[in-house]
Every structure is written in C-alpha cells, then in structure tokens.
Design a protein around this motif. Structure first.
Motif, PDB file in Angstrom:
ATOM      1  N   MET A  38      -4.085   8.864  -1.788  1.00 34.75           N
ATOM      2  CA  MET A  38      -5.417   8.497  -1.331  1.00 34.75           C
ATOM      3  C   MET A  38      -5.290   7.169  -0.616  1.00 34.75           C
ATOM      4  SD  MET A  38      -7.789   9.444  -4.531  1.00 34.75           S
ATOM      5  CE  MET A  38      -7.067   8.228  -5.582  1.00 34.75           C
TER       6      MET A  38
ATOM      7  N   SER B  13       4.295   7.579   0.880  1.00 36.44           N
ATOM      8  CA  SER B  13       2.866   7.805   0.804  1.00 36.44           C
ATOM      9  C   SER B  13       2.186   6.672   0.044  1.00 36.44           C
ATOM     10  CB  SER B  13       2.583   9.138   0.106  1.00 36.44           C
ATOM     11  OG  SER B  13       1.209   9.405   0.135  1.00 36.44           O
ATOM     12  N   THR B  14       0.858   6.775  -0.054  1.00 39.76           N
ATOM     13  CA  THR B  14       0.084   5.804  -0.817  1.00 39.76           C
ATOM     14  C   THR B  14      -0.037   6.328  -2.248  1.00 39.76           C
ATOM     15  OG1 THR B  14      -1.863   6.993  -0.087  1.00 39.76           O
ATOM     16  CG2 THR B  14      -1.291   5.022   1.139  1.00 39.76           C
ATOM     17  N   PRO B  15      -0.455   5.493  -3.193  1.00 37.08           N
ATOM     18  CA  PRO B  15      -0.624   5.991  -4.561  1.00 37.08           C
ATOM     19  C   PRO B  15      -1.607   7.162  -4.598  1.00 37.08           C
ATOM     20  CG  PRO B  15      -0.816   3.603  -4.524  1.00 37.08           C
ATOM     21  CD  PRO B  15      -0.722   4.057  -3.104  1.00 37.08           C
ATOM     22  N   PHE B  16      -1.239   8.209  -5.251  1.00 37.99           N
ATOM     23  CA  PHE B  16      -2.049   9.417  -5.401  1.00 37.99           C
ATOM     24  C   PHE B  16      -2.478  10.028  -4.066  1.00 37.99           C
ATOM     25  CE2 PHE B  16      -3.006   6.548  -8.986  1.00 37.99           C
ATOM     26  CZ  PHE B  16      -2.318   7.242  -9.957  1.00 37.99           C
TER      27      PHE B  16
ATOM     28  N   ALA C 240       0.807  -1.215   0.000  1.00 39.12           N
ATOM     29  CA  ALA C 240       0.000   0.000   0.000  1.00 39.12           C
ATOM     30  C   ALA C 240       0.838   1.262   0.000  1.00 39.12           C
ATOM     31  CB  ALA C 240      -0.925  -0.007   1.207  1.00 39.12           C
ATOM     32  N   ILE C 241       2.006   1.220   0.616  1.00 40.33           N
ATOM     33  CA  ILE C 241       2.793   2.449   0.701  1.00 40.33           C
ATOM     34  C   ILE C 241       4.168   2.256   0.093  1.00 40.33           C
ATOM     35  CG2 ILE C 241       1.692   3.586   2.659  1.00 40.33           C
ATOM     36  CD1 ILE C 241       3.634   2.175   4.482  1.00 40.33           C
ATOM     37  N   GLY C 242       4.775   3.357  -0.276  1.00 38.57           N
ATOM     38  CA  GLY C 242       6.105   3.288  -0.868  1.00 38.57           C
ATOM     39  C   GLY C 242       6.720   4.661  -0.964  1.00 38.57           C
ATOM     40  N   PHE C 243       7.969   4.686  -1.387  1.00 38.31           N
ATOM     41  CA  PHE C 243       8.661   5.966  -1.538  1.00 38.31           C
ATOM     42  C   PHE C 243       8.176   6.673  -2.787  1.00 38.31           C
ATOM     43  CE2 PHE C 243      11.682   3.597   1.050  1.00 38.31           C
ATOM     44  CZ  PHE C 243      11.940   4.533   2.028  1.00 38.31           C
ATOM     45  N   GLN C 244       8.152   7.990  -2.710  1.00 37.14           N
ATOM     46  CA  GLN C 244       7.803   8.788  -3.878  1.00 37.14           C
ATOM     47  C   GLN C 244       8.758   9.954  -4.012  1.00 37.14           C
ATOM     48  OE1 GLN C 244       3.689   9.860  -4.033  1.00 37.14           O
ATOM     49  NE2 GLN C 244       3.045   7.820  -3.464  1.00 37.14           N
ATOM     50  N   ASN C 245       8.853  10.456  -5.218  1.00 37.58           N
ATOM     51  CA  ASN C 245       9.761  11.569  -5.510  1.00 37.58           C
ATOM     52  C   ASN C 245      11.200  11.194  -5.181  1.00 37.58           C
ATOM     53  OD1 ASN C 245       7.683  13.199  -6.377  1.00 37.58           O
ATOM     54  ND2 ASN C 245       7.290  13.924  -4.312  1.00 37.58           N
TER      55      ASN C 245
END
Ligand code: FES
Ligand code: FES
Lengths: 237, 164
Positions: A159, A154-157, A141-146
């Motif tokens: 949400m 965060s979660t995808p988008f 459900a969660i992962g690194f972004q940017n």
C-alpha cells in the motif's frame, strides 16, 4: 597512495578507493548499472566486473565494491570479462526487455539476441530506488521483499507507505521502469534502432525539427528496419 | 486492541527491546497469532525504531513467517530429491485435492495450511509429510486421508468439551 596495475599500466589510487573509482580517475571505462555516485555501493548488477590477479589464478570481482590494495593487478576488458558482461546484460534484458537503459547497454556491448525466456518485468532489482529513497530522500518507504525468484521491491503491505512523500526519486533513478524503448522488433530481439536512428523529420525538412535537447536521440522517431531504409534513401539521392 | 498491544509489548520487552532481537520478537508474535498481523508489525516498528519496510523485508524473507493468517494445522509435504522420486508430488496432489487448496494456501475454515519443503534431512524414511511437527514416514496416497482425519478428529474432541 596505493600503487596498482591496471590494464598493464602502473597507476596510483588513493586509500579507500574502489577499483571503479580508480578506473574512472584514469578515464578507463567500466560499464555500471546499479552504481550511482551519490549512493552507497550495492554490487547487485555485476556489470562492472573486472578480472583481478595474475594469469592462472585470476578471478572476477565487481569493481564498484572491491577496494584497491597494494599490488593489485586489474584487467578491465579481458575476454572473460567481456563474455560475462554480455551474459549479465542478456540476463537483465530477459527480465526487463523494454528498458531503454538496458537496450542501450545491449547495443553498446554487442548483445544481439536474448536466449532466455523473456519475463517482461519492470525491475532488475538493482536496488537504486531503495537506496535513493533511504539515502538521499530520507524516506524509508520501499524495500526488498521475499527472496529468490520471488524477490521484489515494494512498499509495506503493497500500500502507499506513510513515509512516502511522493518525491518521485525512485522513478527518477530507475533504469528499468521509466524510460521505455518502443522499438519495432519482437520481444526476443534487441532493437538497436536508437543507435542507427534517422530522424523522420529529415524526410520532409532540410533541418532537424527536434525540440528535444538531445536532437534526434529521444527515441520517438525510430523507424522500422532503419538500416535498410537508410540505404535505400541513400540510393534514391 | 489494547490487550493485544500489551501482549506484543511484553514480547518486545522480553527481549530487552533490542533491535537485534527482531527475529525472536517476530517468532513470538507468529507463535501467538499464527501469523504476523499488520498492526503488530506497525507497533514493533514504532517501538523499536526500525522502519516498517525493514521488518517486512525480514518477515517475507523467512518461510516460517507469514503475513496472512495460517491454518490451525500446518501440513508440510517434502519435495526434496529423495521424497520427490518416491512420489512426493503425487502425495502433494492428493493433499491439494482433499483439502481443496493449492500448496501455499490455507483452507477457508482456517483449519489446514499446505506447504512444501525441500528436504527435511530424513530422506531414508521418505516420502515424508509433517503435520504440526509430527513426522509421517513412508507416506503414500492412501495414507493422506487418514492423516488428515486424525487432525479433524482432534478438532472435534477439542470442541466437544467446550460445548458441554
Ligand atoms: S555497478 Fe558494480 S555491481 Fe552494479
Ligand atoms: S528429500 Fe524428503 S527428507 Fe530429504
């Protein structure tokens, strides 16, 4: 069995162990933050740094990710290691000054101030929650972004993810967002109060009135300027 | 929607539905829509069996992908050291003022997106501005208006034949 030298002692490690595993086996303490026995190693917090090699050519490596090999020479508490470790704690403190886990680390390793701009975030990007979700909870459900200074988890988008079952595993394992230290000091200092805690109930009762398992250590009875007060009280008595 | 799905499916099939080709697939989608629509990413995730969050991680890691619709024309102002000392920031400011957006944003009519880059590798001709892959060398504040005008004009030329 692999023979290595750790802090001057000859120790034997099993094939596939990391330096951290070996140190643990022999009761040598190495602080960790992003390491958890039930999860894969990540090597993100750099708290577990140790110095390897012989003197002119030593280098710092993270012990949780470094596998032992024959003839390895490890020093877990050299000046360089301690200095770097303190720096890592100070940096993390600047990001998440309210985390009790990090405050405790700071107290333990004698980090008394934070010279960096305080960012007051609730995440040090240790990745524990991401691995927890993935490896133990079977969710993704969660992962690194940017990336770079914008990197976040965060979660995808942003949400609620369809994969999330609200198990709470991510919060359970988080060293930064859950346990809050409500010390009395301003942002830029390390409060340390919980280490010199003086349960307030002892002012009124003969016995500790704490229902917490960890009597007197839960952090709710932190008093302002604990050191001074304790001394004063001792004087009164 | 179905036609769209079909299109994305063809992108995926073009790369033999391989997980390793994720970036190429995303590039194709970005090329088609100028951004990565959420629906498309969901579809890719399902088809390739890659967790959605991993696709998002990739998509947010690279600057060439965007999760928000980008403008028709991409204006990139170089902020590398060489261009910086020759007035890159001033030029960026001028673009921001003229377009009424901050760097990293897109104009409301979806015509222009403004971005900065750290060195394009052609410092000798700096300050450099790139619009849709066309390089403008030795730019200064005065040239900003005319650069933008060329693209505004192209718009109109494109539109007129349609109207007739
Ligand atoms: S515990 Fe080794 S890097 Fe975090
Ligand atoms: S600094 Fe602009 S091209 Fe190198």
């Amino acid at each position: 069995m692999i023979n290595i030298i750790m802090n001057g002692l000859e120790v034997r490690a099993e094939e596939g162990w990391s330096i951290l595993d070996t140190a643990k086996f022999y009761g040598i303490e190495i602080p960790t933050l992003c390491y958890n026995e039930g999860l894969s190693v990540y090597g993100g917090c750099r708290l577990c740094l140790v110095e390897i090699g012989e003197t002119p050519k030593t280098k710092l490596v993270s012990s949780c990710t470094y596998p032992v090999h024959k003839g390895l020479v490890v020093h877990t508490d050299t000046q360089r290691v301690i200095r770097t470790r303190r720096m890592m704690i100070e940096l993390m403190l600047a990001i998440a000054p309210n985390s009790k886990t990090i405050q405790d680390l700071a107290s333990k390793f004698g980090v008394k101030q934070c010279r960096f701009k305080v960012r007051n975030e609730e995440c040090v990007l240790c990745g524990l929650c991401v691995r927890m979700c993935r490896e133990q909870m079977g969710g993704k459900a969660i992962g690194f972004q940017n990336r770079g200074y914008k990197r976040r988890i965060s979660t995808p988008f942003d949400m609620r993810s369809e994969e999330c079952r609200l198990c709470g595993g991510c919060m359970y394992i988080c060293p930064a967002c859950q346990l809050r230290c409500h010390g009395p000091d301003p942002d830029t200092t390390v409060c340390n109060a919980c280490l010199q805690m003086d349960p307030t109930c002892l002012d009124y009762y003969e016995e500790l009135q704490c229902w917490m398992y960890d009597a007197g250590r839960c952090g709710t009875c932190v008093k302002e300027g604990p050191e001074k007060e304790t001394k004063e009280k001792a004087g009164h008595k | 929607m179905n036609a769209e799905t079909q299109k994305i499916k063809s992108f995926i099939e073009k790369h033999d539905s391989k997980k390793q080709a994720l970036i190429s697939i995303l590039q194709d989608i970005q090329g088609e829509y100028n951004y990565l629509p959420a629906e498309a990413l969901r579809f890719v995730s399902q088809t390739l069996g890659i967790p959605l969050i991993d696709i998002i991680s990739v998509a947010t890691f690279y600057r060439s992908f965007s999760l928000e619709p980008k403008g028709e024309h991409m204006v990139t102002v170089c902020m590398g050291t060489a261009c910086h000392v020759r007035g890159g920031p001033k030029i960026l400011e001028e673009f921001e003022r003229k377009l009424g957006i901050e760097s990293g944003e897109t104009t409301e009519d979806k015509q222009f997106s403004l971005e900065t880059v750290a060195c394009l590798g052609c410092c000798a001709i700096g300050p450099v501005v790139v619009v849709d892959g066309n390089y403008y060398s030795h730019t200064n504040i005065r040239k900003v208006g005319s650069i933008l005008k060329t693209y505004h004009k192209k718009e109109k030329e494109n539109e007129q034949p349609q109207e007739n």
